[in-house]
Design an enzyme around this catalytic site. Sequence first.
Site, PDB file in Angstrom:
ATOM      1  N   SER A 165     -26.597   3.281 -11.136  1.00 43.14           N
ATOM      2  CA  SER A 165     -25.906   4.352 -10.776  1.00 43.14           C
ATOM      3  C   SER A 165     -27.076   5.498 -10.930  1.00 43.14           C
ATOM      4  O   SER A 165     -27.239   6.184 -11.087  1.00 43.14           O
ATOM      5  CB  SER A 165     -24.852   4.138 -11.163  1.00 43.14           C
ATOM      6  OG  SER A 165     -24.779   4.905 -12.052  1.00 43.14           O
ATOM      7  N   GLY A 166     -25.683   6.146  -9.421  1.00 42.98           N
ATOM      8  CA  GLY A 166     -25.822   7.991  -9.442  1.00 42.98           C
ATOM      9  C   GLY A 166     -25.823   8.352 -10.154  1.00 42.98           C
ATOM     10  O   GLY A 166     -24.988   9.846 -10.028  1.00 42.98           O
TER      11      GLY A 166
END
Length: 192
Positions: A49-50
Amino acid sequence: MKKTLKIISNMITIIVILNLIFMTLLVIYLKASKGEAQIFGYQLKTVFSGSMEPTFLTGSVIAIKQLKADERGTLKKGDVITFQTSKKLLVTHRIVGVTSKENNVQYETKGDHNKTADTDLVPSQNVVGQYSGFTIPYIGYILDFAQSKKGTSLLLIVSGILLLGFAIFTFFQVMRELEKKTKSIETNENTI
């Protein structure tokens, strides 16, 4: 010209062999380690994920140092840790607060890209490791693909094709050399 072609041929041969060895070892290692790859005492994790951008990008591989039980309660604000959530997921976020009650240390965490802190505090016993500062961007996509059934199959097939291609190339190279030597011997016999 022949010397240059021979050097290029040797370089291509070396590259093909090294690539073949690397892909084969990668597949074997990833299958044997069940995705828990370790190098020099550090565990490699893929970022999915970011939430920690720009510290590390989605698809990066990060190295975490596994912590012993007595080290888990000594972390401080600003450390980046990997911990297990109540849903048994691994998350890597930064510590933004530390609370301690009766020798029970808990960490408030937050992804660098997230606007708010995580809703649950992380008990120190749920901490798996601490981020070492080592990141390789985007290689996680390759490792994740290599662990899948399709990825494993593709890497093994590509390795086999490269090996077969190398064997055919070597066969024709040897045949060419034998043909040259045979012609040379015939030419020498005819001149005698």
